[in-house]
Design a protein around this motif. Structure first.
Motif, PDB file in Angstrom:
ATOM      1  N   SER A 199     -75.057 -66.601 101.961  1.00 32.07           N
ATOM      2  CA  SER A 199     -74.669 -67.574 102.982  1.00 32.07           C
ATOM      3  C   SER A 199     -73.202 -67.443 103.358  1.00 32.07           C
ATOM      4  N   ASN A 201     -69.805 -69.397 104.154  1.00 34.34           N
ATOM      5  CA  ASN A 201     -69.239 -70.679 103.742  1.00 34.34           C
ATOM      6  C   ASN A 201     -67.876 -70.897 104.365  1.00 34.34           C
ATOM      7  N   LYS A 231     -71.532 -74.866 103.661  1.00 36.77           N
ATOM      8  CA  LYS A 231     -72.468 -73.798 103.960  1.00 36.77           C
ATOM      9  C   LYS A 231     -72.893 -73.847 105.424  1.00 36.77           C
ATOM     10  N   ARG A 233     -75.533 -73.285 108.116  1.00 37.27           N
ATOM     11  CA  ARG A 233     -76.987 -73.193 108.179  1.00 37.27           C
ATOM     12  C   ARG A 233     -77.430 -73.044 109.622  1.00 37.27           C
TER      13      ARG A 233
END
Length: 268
Positions: A199, A201, A231, A233
């Motif tokens: 991911s 960040n 994070k 998304r």
């Protein structure tokens, strides 16, 4: 498309599995079609021509067409089961994506090479000294429109249009491509959001809202700029890490695998 030594259905599952656990890493770093578009962008930069940023609403709308395309493919396959011409236990046909699973080959079209040393079963755009030149999605066009006299003109129009537009709009086809949609589907179910291990960040305390991350993103992701949490998304992000590279604030953006930092910017 032509794939040697690899079961097509297994490859489709592998790509979607990679997307579930690694986000759109495949799109940003492995996808051959993405490489073609990046090469065109490199040519534009070499010629010092500016790119065209899409209006944000149009960009978000184009990204949503991925789901429509994927849904159409799924419905076509499901109709075969509903009409009783296939069974769910038809594993060998799925592994090779034979009928009724042929539409799933659409998900593999970004892997289609430009040049083949043999004539592909669906045909090619043209041939030079035994080398056959094709293009992603041309195979699908030729398969489904093979009885039409317009099949070659449509294939050439599609190829020319995507190449020309990709010269001015960075990663243009990534807005439409349904191959990397699974991450977004997972994000809609809270219990499954922990599945993606890779991911992007953001340390919001270090962000100065300079907007560079938004300007350098090839698919114009705005969540990196707007996000208030750590994070990021969004299924729009292809994890190309251009934003991490260009962010002027040290350690503001980073790529993490679970909780381990793999890459971060070292500016300043």
């Amino acid at each position: 498309m032509t794939i040697i030594g690899i079961w097509k259905g297994v490859l489709v599952l592998a790509i979607f599995g990679m997307t579930i656990f690694l986000g759109r890493f495949f799109c940003g770093w492995i996808c051959p079609f993405g490489l073609y578009m990046d090469t065109i962008t490199g040519l534009r930069n070499l010629l010092k021509r500016p790119h065209w940023p899409l209006p944000q609403k149009l960009n978000q709308t184009l990204h949503k067409t991925r789901y429509v395309i994927a849904l159409v493919i799924l419905v076509i396959v499901l109709l075969s089961f509903i009409l009783g011409s296939a069974t769910i236990f038809d594993l060998p046909n799925f592994i090779w994506l034979r009928p009724p699973f042929v539409p799933f080959t659409f998900f593999l079209e970004p892997l289609q090479p430009f040049i083949l040393p043999w004539k592909p079963p669906f045909g090619a755009l043209f041939e030079i000294n035994g080398a056959y030149f094709t293009y992603p999605y041309v195979g699908e066009i030729m398969i489904y429109l093979q009885k039409s006299r317009f099949v070659l003109p449509i294939a050439y129009i599609f190829t020319t249009a995507t190449l020309v537009v990709s010269f001015k709009v960075r990663r243009f086809w990534c807005r439409f491509c349904p191959t990397g949609i699974s991450l977004s589907i997972i994000n809609r179910f809270k219990p499954l959001r922990a599945l993606p291990l890779l991911s992007l960040n953001k340390d919001t305390q270090k962000c100065t809202k300079c907007g560079i991350c938004k300007r350098v993103c090839p698919v114009q992701v705005t969540e990196i700029y707007e996000n208030k949490t750590g994070k990021i998304r969004t299924s729009m992000c292809i994890l190309c890490l251009r934003c991490v590279e260009m962010c002027p604030q040290k350690n503001c953006l980073s790529l993490k695998f679970t909780n381990k930092t793999l890459y971060k910017n070292y500016n300043q």
